[in-house]
Design a protein around this motif. Structure first.
Motif, short mmCIF file in Angstrom:
data_model
loop_
_atom_site.label_atom_id
_atom_site.label_comp_id
_atom_site.label_asym_id
_atom_site.label_seq_id
_atom_site.Cartn_x
_atom_site.Cartn_y
_atom_site.Cartn_z
N GLY A 177 -3.65 5.86 4.89
CA GLY A 177 -5.07 5.49 4.83
C GLY A 177 -4.88 3.78 5.42
N ASN B 59 -10.39 6.30 -0.04
CA ASN B 59 -10.65 4.73 -0.13
C ASN B 59 -8.88 5.12 -0.85
OD1 ASN B 59 -13.17 4.28 0.80
ND2 ASN B 59 -13.32 5.77 -1.25
N ALA B 60 -9.36 3.84 -1.47
CA ALA B 60 -7.69 3.09 -2.44
C ALA B 60 -8.29 2.34 -4.13
CB ALA B 60 -6.92 2.94 -1.54
N THR C 50 0.74 6.09 -1.03
CA THR C 50 -0.30 7.71 -1.32
C THR C 50 0.54 8.16 -2.17
OG1 THR C 50 -0.63 7.16 1.17
CG2 THR C 50 -0.60 9.60 -0.28
N THR D 5 -8.50 9.60 -4.10
CA THR D 5 -9.91 8.69 -3.65
C THR D 5 -10.07 8.85 -2.84
OG1 THR D 5 -7.62 7.51 -2.27
CG2 THR D 5 -8.54 6.89 -4.94
N TYR E 146 -3.29 4.97 -2.23
CA TYR E 146 -4.56 5.94 -1.80
C TYR E 146 -3.65 7.65 -2.82
CZ TYR E 146 -5.81 3.82 2.01
OH TYR E 146 -6.81 2.43 3.38
N THR F 116 0.89 -1.46 -0.23
CA THR F 116 -0.18 0.44 -0.66
C THR F 116 1.03 0.78 0.01
OG1 THR F 116 -1.54 -1.34 1.54
CG2 THR F 116 -2.28 1.26 1.24
N SER G 127 -3.49 11.19 -3.14
CA SER G 127 -4.54 12.47 -2.31
C SER G 127 -5.45 13.48 -3.14
CB SER G 127 -2.58 13.54 -1.68
OG SER G 127 -2.96 14.39 -1.14
#
Length: 220
Positions: free
Chosen positions: A118, A161-162, A103, A158, A129, A101, A131
């Motif tokens: 997140g 969410n992602a 960002t 998002t 994710y 995961t 921004s």
């Protein structure tokens, strides 16, 4: 734009290969790509992942390892035919919660991947994710394999969410005129064939004079 940085290869990763022969009467650009079907991200597009040129009766070989990465590129609006030029590559691993995961943000007048802000997503997925700082229709994000981008989707915030990619590689070969990283319109590709890796890591594909493909496992 900064130079693309290749993701480090996974340790002891299995090497796959595809040997492609051009038996057509014309020079061809061969393009290996992956199917975005059931990827889990609406709007994700397949890219011209690995490409090579071959004159008639010539053979080229693609090799790769299943080592994943996160990628982003300055694309403007993501449409068929444009080239996804990689701005950054960060190694990823869907089997490791510390590496699956990330960002994507716009900070200090530039785009970059950063720490997760997140929740970490489940094993078996790769999540991005986006921004709210990212300006609309300027960039695209996605996943890569063996150091090159495979899928891309427009980078839109998002909102907690992602974009959750569920990788399950399905390899396809096509012929025509392609550049590396080109956004493909897969539905309009007329000369293509799936390359199934069942109980083997080496396959052959031949573009016949008829324009059809012959696909087989490589001899041991």
């Amino acid at each position: 734009m900064p130079s693309a940085v290749s993701a480090p290869p996974a340790a002891a990763a299995t090497t796959y290969s595809l040997t492609v022969t051009n038996k057509s009467a014309q020079s061809q650009h061969f393009c290996l790509y992956q199917s975005a079907v059931d990827l889990g991200v609406p709007g994700a597009r397949s890219l011209a992942w690995l490409t090579a040129h071959a004159k008639p009766n010539r053979t080229v070989t693609f090799t790769w390892a299943v080592d994943y990465s996160f990628v982003w590129g300055l694309t403007g609006q993501l449409t068929s035919g444009i080239q996804f030029v990689t701005g950054e590559v960060v190694a990823a691993d869907p089997s490791d919660l510390s590496e699956n995961t990330i960002t994507f943000e716009f900070y200090d007048k530039w785009y970059k991947f950063g720490p997760v802000s997140g929740g970490v997503k489940p094993l078996g997925t790769l999540a991005i994710y986006v921004s709210p700082t990212v300006p609309p229709e300027t960039t695209s994000v996605g996943t890569g394999m063996s150091g090159f981008p495979v899928f891309a989707v427009q980078a839109s915030p998002t909102e907690g969410n992602a974009l959750v990619f569920r990788p399950h590689p399905e390899y396809w070969i096509t012929a025509g005129t392609f550049i590396s990283g080109e956004v493909l319109n897969v539905e309009k590709l007329t000369s293509k064939a799936e390359i199934p890796y069942a109980d083997t890591f080496s396959m052959n594909a031949t573009l016949e004079p008829s324009g059809l493909w012959t696909v087989s496992a490589a001899s041991a």
